[in-house]
Enzyme design. Structure first.
Site, short mmCIF file in Angstrom:
data_model
loop_
_atom_site.label_atom_id
_atom_site.label_comp_id
_atom_site.label_asym_id
_atom_site.label_seq_id
_atom_site.Cartn_x
_atom_site.Cartn_y
_atom_site.Cartn_z
N SER A 1 -5.09 -0.38 13.90
CA SER A 1 -5.89 0.85 14.00
C SER A 1 -6.44 0.93 15.42
O SER A 1 -6.58 -0.09 16.10
CB SER A 1 -7.06 0.77 13.02
OG SER A 1 -7.97 1.82 13.25
N TYR B 1 -14.37 -3.91 9.21
CA TYR B 1 -13.06 -3.25 9.30
C TYR B 1 -12.46 -3.33 10.71
O TYR B 1 -11.34 -3.82 10.88
CB TYR B 1 -13.15 -1.79 8.81
CG TYR B 1 -11.87 -1.02 8.98
CD1 TYR B 1 -10.82 -1.18 8.09
CD2 TYR B 1 -11.69 -0.14 10.05
CE1 TYR B 1 -9.62 -0.49 8.25
CE2 TYR B 1 -10.51 0.55 10.22
CZ TYR B 1 -9.48 0.39 9.32
OH TYR B 1 -8.30 1.06 9.49
N LYS C 1 -9.06 -5.36 12.02
CA LYS C 1 -7.92 -4.73 12.71
C LYS C 1 -7.69 -5.38 14.08
O LYS C 1 -6.55 -5.41 14.56
CB LYS C 1 -8.14 -3.22 12.83
CG LYS C 1 -8.08 -2.51 11.47
CD LYS C 1 -6.74 -2.72 10.77
CE LYS C 1 -6.62 -1.96 9.47
NZ LYS C 1 -5.31 -2.10 8.82
N ASP D 1 -3.15 -6.80 -7.16
CA ASP D 1 -4.31 -6.72 -6.29
C ASP D 1 -4.14 -7.76 -5.17
O ASP D 1 -4.25 -8.97 -5.41
CB ASP D 1 -5.58 -6.99 -7.10
CG ASP D 1 -6.84 -6.85 -6.26
OD1 ASP D 1 -6.73 -6.77 -5.01
OD2 ASP D 1 -7.94 -6.82 -6.83
N GLY E 1 -0.93 7.88 1.12
CA GLY E 1 -1.22 7.84 2.55
C GLY E 1 -0.03 7.40 3.39
O GLY E 1 1.12 7.75 3.11
N GLY F 1 1.44 4.52 3.71
CA GLY F 1 2.44 3.68 3.02
C GLY F 1 3.45 4.52 2.28
O GLY F 1 4.66 4.23 2.30
N GLY G 1 0.83 -1.22 0.00
CA GLY G 1 0.00 0.00 0.00
C GLY G 1 0.85 1.24 0.00
O GLY G 1 0.58 2.21 0.72
N1 LIG Z 1 -6.18 6.84 7.50
C1 LIG Z 1 -6.51 6.57 8.75
O1 LIG Z 1 -7.12 7.39 9.47
C2 LIG Z 1 -6.13 5.26 9.37
C3 LIG Z 1 -6.34 5.06 10.71
C4 LIG Z 1 -5.98 3.86 11.30
C5 LIG Z 1 -5.40 2.86 10.53
N2 LIG Z 1 -5.22 3.08 9.20
C6 LIG Z 1 -4.63 1.99 8.42
O2 LIG Z 1 -3.44 2.46 7.83
C7 LIG Z 1 -3.22 1.79 6.60
C8 LIG Z 1 -3.04 2.82 5.51
O3 LIG Z 1 -4.15 3.67 5.51
P1 LIG Z 1 -4.24 4.97 4.61
O4 LIG Z 1 -5.31 5.83 5.17
O5 LIG Z 1 -2.88 5.52 4.39
O6 LIG Z 1 -4.86 4.32 3.29
P2 LIG Z 1 -4.93 4.79 1.80
O7 LIG Z 1 -4.41 6.18 1.63
O8 LIG Z 1 -6.29 4.45 1.31
O9 LIG Z 1 -3.88 3.79 1.16
C9 LIG Z 1 -4.14 2.42 1.20
C10 LIG Z 1 -3.06 1.73 0.43
O10 LIG Z 1 -3.39 0.33 0.35
C11 LIG Z 1 -3.42 -0.04 -0.99
N3 LIG Z 1 -4.42 -1.04 -1.28
C12 LIG Z 1 -5.74 -1.00 -0.99
N4 LIG Z 1 -6.36 -2.09 -1.49
C13 LIG Z 1 -5.39 -2.81 -2.10
C14 LIG Z 1 -5.40 -4.03 -2.82
N5 LIG Z 1 -6.52 -4.73 -3.02
N6 LIG Z 1 -4.23 -4.49 -3.31
C15 LIG Z 1 -3.09 -3.79 -3.16
N7 LIG Z 1 -3.02 -2.64 -2.47
C16 LIG Z 1 -4.15 -2.15 -1.97
C17 LIG Z 1 -3.75 1.21 -1.75
O11 LIG Z 1 -3.30 1.08 -3.07
P3 LIG Z 1 -3.93 1.97 -4.23
O12 LIG Z 1 -3.42 3.35 -4.07
O13 LIG Z 1 -3.38 1.27 -5.41
O14 LIG Z 1 -5.42 1.88 -4.09
C18 LIG Z 1 -2.97 2.26 -0.99
O15 LIG Z 1 -1.63 2.27 -1.40
C19 LIG Z 1 -4.44 0.88 6.37
O16 LIG Z 1 -4.13 -0.43 6.80
C20 LIG Z 1 -5.50 1.50 7.27
O17 LIG Z 1 -6.46 0.55 7.67
C21 LIG Z 1 -5.57 4.25 8.60
#
Ligand SMILES: NC(=O)c1ccc[n+]([C@@H]2O[C@H](COP(=O)([O-])OP(=O)(O)OC[C@H]3O[C@@H](n4cnc5c(N)ncnc54)[C@H](OP(=O)(O)O)[C@@H]3O)[C@@H](O)[C@H]2O)c1
Length: 171
Positions: free
Chosen positions: A141, A154, A158, A63, A16, A18, A12
Protein backbone atom coordinates in the site's frame (compact mmCIF):
# COMPACT_ATOMS: atom_id res chain seq x y z
CA UNK A 1 4.83 -21.67 -20.92
CA UNK A 2 2.17 -24.38 -20.74
CA UNK A 3 0.02 -23.24 -17.85
CA UNK A 4 -2.91 -25.56 -18.60
CA UNK A 5 -2.26 -27.68 -15.52
CA UNK A 6 -0.86 -24.97 -13.37
CA UNK A 7 -2.66 -22.51 -11.08
CA UNK A 8 -2.63 -19.00 -9.72
CA UNK A 9 -3.41 -18.71 -6.00
CA UNK A 10 -5.12 -15.51 -4.88
CA UNK A 11 -5.87 -14.76 -1.22
CA UNK A 12 -8.75 -12.44 -0.37
CA UNK A 13 -10.38 -13.32 -3.69
CA UNK A 14 -14.03 -12.79 -2.71
CA UNK A 15 -14.19 -9.05 -3.29
CA UNK A 16 -12.27 -5.87 -4.10
CA UNK A 17 -8.81 -6.13 -5.59
CA UNK A 18 -8.59 -9.92 -5.09
CA UNK A 19 -11.77 -10.54 -7.07
CA UNK A 20 -10.45 -8.27 -9.84
CA UNK A 21 -7.19 -10.30 -9.88
CA UNK A 22 -8.96 -13.66 -10.30
CA UNK A 23 -11.23 -12.29 -13.02
CA UNK A 24 -8.27 -10.87 -14.89
CA UNK A 25 -6.27 -14.12 -14.58
CA UNK A 26 -9.25 -16.22 -15.70
CA UNK A 27 -9.77 -13.96 -18.71
CA UNK A 28 -6.13 -14.67 -19.60
CA UNK A 29 -6.94 -18.43 -19.40
CA UNK A 30 -5.04 -19.00 -16.18
CA UNK A 31 -6.52 -21.53 -13.73
CA UNK A 32 -7.24 -20.00 -10.34
CA UNK A 33 -7.57 -20.96 -6.68
CA UNK A 34 -9.64 -18.50 -4.68
CA UNK A 35 -9.13 -18.09 -0.94
CA UNK A 36 -11.07 -16.03 1.57
CA UNK A 37 -13.15 -16.24 4.74
CA UNK A 38 -16.11 -18.67 4.76
CA UNK A 39 -19.54 -17.73 3.33
CA UNK A 40 -18.37 -15.09 0.88
CA UNK A 41 -19.79 -16.71 -2.27
CA UNK A 42 -16.47 -18.22 -3.38
CA UNK A 43 -18.28 -21.30 -4.72
CA UNK A 44 -20.51 -19.20 -6.96
CA UNK A 45 -17.63 -17.00 -8.09
CA UNK A 46 -15.48 -20.05 -8.95
CA UNK A 47 -18.28 -21.65 -10.97
CA UNK A 48 -18.92 -18.41 -12.81
CA UNK A 49 -15.23 -18.05 -13.73
CA UNK A 50 -15.12 -21.65 -15.00
CA UNK A 51 -18.24 -21.10 -17.10
CA UNK A 52 -17.29 -17.70 -18.50
CA UNK A 53 -13.62 -18.30 -19.24
CA UNK A 54 -13.36 -22.11 -19.62
CA UNK A 55 -10.64 -22.45 -17.03
CA UNK A 56 -10.38 -24.54 -13.85
CA UNK A 57 -11.24 -22.78 -10.60
CA UNK A 58 -11.02 -24.13 -7.06
CA UNK A 59 -11.74 -22.39 -3.79
CA UNK A 60 -10.80 -22.73 -0.13
CA UNK A 61 -12.56 -20.94 2.70
CA UNK A 62 -10.51 -20.24 5.80
CA UNK A 63 -9.58 -17.61 8.34
CA UNK A 64 -5.99 -16.65 7.53
CA UNK A 65 -5.53 -14.98 10.92
CA UNK A 66 -5.16 -18.46 12.46
CA UNK A 67 -1.71 -20.04 12.09
CA UNK A 68 -2.96 -23.67 11.82
CA UNK A 69 -5.36 -22.65 9.04
CA UNK A 70 -2.49 -21.18 7.02
CA UNK A 71 -0.49 -24.38 7.43
CA UNK A 72 -3.47 -26.59 6.48
CA UNK A 73 -4.19 -24.44 3.43
CA UNK A 74 -0.62 -24.56 2.14
CA UNK A 75 -0.42 -28.32 2.75
CA UNK A 76 -3.57 -28.80 0.66
CA UNK A 77 -2.26 -26.49 -2.07
CA UNK A 78 1.12 -28.25 -2.28
CA UNK A 79 -0.38 -31.73 -2.29
CA UNK A 80 -2.98 -30.93 -4.95
CA UNK A 81 -1.63 -28.34 -7.41
CA UNK A 82 1.26 -27.01 -9.44
CA UNK A 83 1.37 -23.28 -8.71
CA UNK A 84 3.06 -20.68 -10.90
CA UNK A 85 1.46 -17.50 -9.53
CA UNK A 86 0.91 -16.46 -5.92
CA UNK A 87 -0.92 -13.24 -5.14
CA UNK A 88 -0.88 -12.39 -1.43
CA UNK A 89 -3.74 -9.92 -1.46
CA UNK A 90 -5.77 -10.63 1.69
CA UNK A 91 -5.29 -7.77 4.07
CA UNK A 92 -7.16 -5.56 6.44
CA UNK A 93 -6.82 -2.45 8.52
CA UNK A 94 -8.99 0.12 10.16
CA UNK A 95 -9.10 3.38 12.03
CA UNK A 96 -8.87 3.30 15.82
CA UNK A 97 -6.93 5.03 18.56
CA UNK A 98 -4.20 2.54 19.46
CA UNK A 99 -4.98 2.65 23.17
CA UNK A 100 -8.64 1.90 22.45
CA UNK A 101 -8.04 -0.97 20.02
CA UNK A 102 -8.58 -4.50 21.32
CA UNK A 103 -5.72 -6.97 21.29
CA UNK A 104 -7.79 -9.12 18.87
CA UNK A 105 -8.06 -6.22 16.43
CA UNK A 106 -4.29 -5.69 16.45
CA UNK A 107 -3.50 -9.38 16.31
CA UNK A 108 -5.80 -10.03 13.32
CA UNK A 109 -4.15 -7.28 11.27
CA UNK A 110 -0.70 -8.65 12.08
CA UNK A 111 -1.65 -12.29 11.47
CA UNK A 112 -3.32 -11.71 8.10
CA UNK A 113 -1.14 -8.92 6.68
CA UNK A 114 2.24 -10.03 8.02
CA UNK A 115 2.24 -13.66 9.21
CA UNK A 116 -0.06 -15.22 6.58
CA UNK A 117 1.72 -13.41 3.72
CA UNK A 118 5.15 -14.55 4.95
CA UNK A 119 4.14 -18.14 5.72
CA UNK A 120 2.11 -18.76 2.57
CA UNK A 121 5.06 -17.50 0.55
CA UNK A 122 7.48 -19.65 2.54
CA UNK A 123 5.40 -22.80 2.21
CA UNK A 124 4.59 -22.38 -1.50
CA UNK A 125 8.06 -21.32 -2.68
CA UNK A 126 9.32 -24.88 -3.37
CA UNK A 127 6.24 -25.42 -5.55
CA UNK A 128 6.70 -22.08 -7.37
CA UNK A 129 10.43 -22.68 -7.84
CA UNK A 130 9.94 -25.98 -9.63
CA UNK A 131 7.80 -24.29 -12.33
CA UNK A 132 9.51 -23.09 -15.53
CA UNK A 133 8.50 -19.54 -14.62
CA UNK A 134 6.70 -18.30 -11.53
CA UNK A 135 5.56 -15.05 -10.00
CA UNK A 136 4.72 -13.64 -6.57
CA UNK A 137 2.76 -10.45 -6.09
CA UNK A 138 2.44 -9.13 -2.54
CA UNK A 139 -0.15 -6.37 -2.19
CA UNK A 140 1.30 -3.58 -0.08
CA UNK A 141 0.00 0.00 0.00
CA UNK A 142 1.05 3.61 -0.29
CA UNK A 143 0.61 3.42 3.50
CA UNK A 144 3.90 1.47 3.54
CA UNK A 145 5.72 4.73 2.92
CA UNK A 146 4.30 6.84 5.73
CA UNK A 147 3.20 6.24 9.31
CA UNK A 148 -0.48 7.14 9.80
CA UNK A 149 -1.83 7.96 13.25
CA UNK A 150 -5.03 6.16 14.23
CA UNK A 151 -4.22 3.48 11.66
CA UNK A 152 -0.76 2.83 13.14
CA UNK A 153 -0.60 -0.98 12.84
CA UNK A 154 -1.87 -1.15 9.25
CA UNK A 155 0.80 1.10 7.66
CA UNK A 156 3.46 -0.65 9.75
CA UNK A 157 2.23 -4.01 8.44
CA UNK A 158 2.43 -2.73 4.86
CA UNK A 159 5.99 -1.44 5.47
CA UNK A 160 6.77 -5.02 6.43
CA UNK A 161 5.28 -6.31 3.15
CA UNK A 162 7.35 -3.81 1.20
CA UNK A 163 10.59 -4.70 2.98
CA UNK A 164 9.82 -8.44 2.93
CA UNK A 165 9.17 -8.38 -0.84
CA UNK A 166 12.39 -6.51 -1.55
CA UNK A 167 14.40 -8.86 0.66
CA UNK A 168 12.90 -11.90 -1.01
CA UNK A 169 13.61 -10.40 -4.43
CA UNK A 170 17.28 -10.11 -3.46
CA UNK A 171 17.33 -13.81 -2.54
N1 LIG B 1 -8.78 -0.57 -0.97
C1 LIG B 1 -7.74 0.24 -0.92
O1 LIG B 1 -7.85 1.47 -1.04
C2 LIG B 1 -6.35 -0.32 -0.73
C3 LIG B 1 -5.27 0.53 -0.84
C4 LIG B 1 -3.99 0.02 -0.69
C5 LIG B 1 -3.80 -1.32 -0.44
N2 LIG B 1 -4.88 -2.13 -0.31
C6 LIG B 1 -4.64 -3.54 -0.01
O2 LIG B 1 -5.20 -4.31 -1.06
C7 LIG B 1 -5.62 -5.57 -0.54
C8 LIG B 1 -7.07 -5.78 -0.90
O3 LIG B 1 -7.81 -4.69 -0.44
P1 LIG B 1 -9.35 -4.48 -0.77
O4 LIG B 1 -9.67 -3.06 -0.50
O5 LIG B 1 -9.66 -5.08 -2.09
O6 LIG B 1 -9.98 -5.31 0.44
P2 LIG B 1 -11.39 -5.94 0.68
O7 LIG B 1 -12.36 -5.57 -0.40
O8 LIG B 1 -11.74 -5.66 2.10
O9 LIG B 1 -11.03 -7.47 0.52
C9 LIG B 1 -10.13 -8.05 1.42
C10 LIG B 1 -10.07 -9.51 1.11
O10 LIG B 1 -9.25 -10.14 2.11
C11 LIG B 1 -9.99 -11.17 2.71
N3 LIG B 1 -9.70 -11.33 4.11
C12 LIG B 1 -9.72 -10.39 5.08
N4 LIG B 1 -9.47 -10.95 6.28
C13 LIG B 1 -9.28 -12.26 6.04
C14 LIG B 1 -9.00 -13.38 6.87
N5 LIG B 1 -8.86 -13.26 8.19
N6 LIG B 1 -8.87 -14.58 6.29
C15 LIG B 1 -9.04 -14.75 4.97
N7 LIG B 1 -9.29 -13.73 4.13
C16 LIG B 1 -9.43 -12.52 4.66
C17 LIG B 1 -11.43 -10.76 2.55
O11 LIG B 1 -12.23 -11.90 2.63
P3 LIG B 1 -13.78 -11.78 3.02
O12 LIG B 1 -14.49 -11.21 1.86
O13 LIG B 1 -14.09 -13.20 3.27
O14 LIG B 1 -13.85 -10.90 4.24
C18 LIG B 1 -11.45 -10.15 1.17
O15 LIG B 1 -11.54 -11.16 0.20
C19 LIG B 1 -5.37 -5.53 0.98
O16 LIG B 1 -4.14 -6.15 1.27
C20 LIG B 1 -5.30 -4.03 1.27
O17 LIG B 1 -4.53 -3.77 2.41
C21 LIG B 1 -6.15 -1.66 -0.46
Amino acid sequence: MDTKESYAVVTGASQGLGKAFVEHLARKKINVILISLPDQNLKELSSELERLYEIKAHYYETDLSVHENVMKLTKWLNSSFEIHILINNAGLGGTKKFTEASSDYINTILQVNVAATSLITHQLLPNLLRQPKAYILNVSSMAAFSPIGFKTVYPASKSFIHSFSRGLHEE
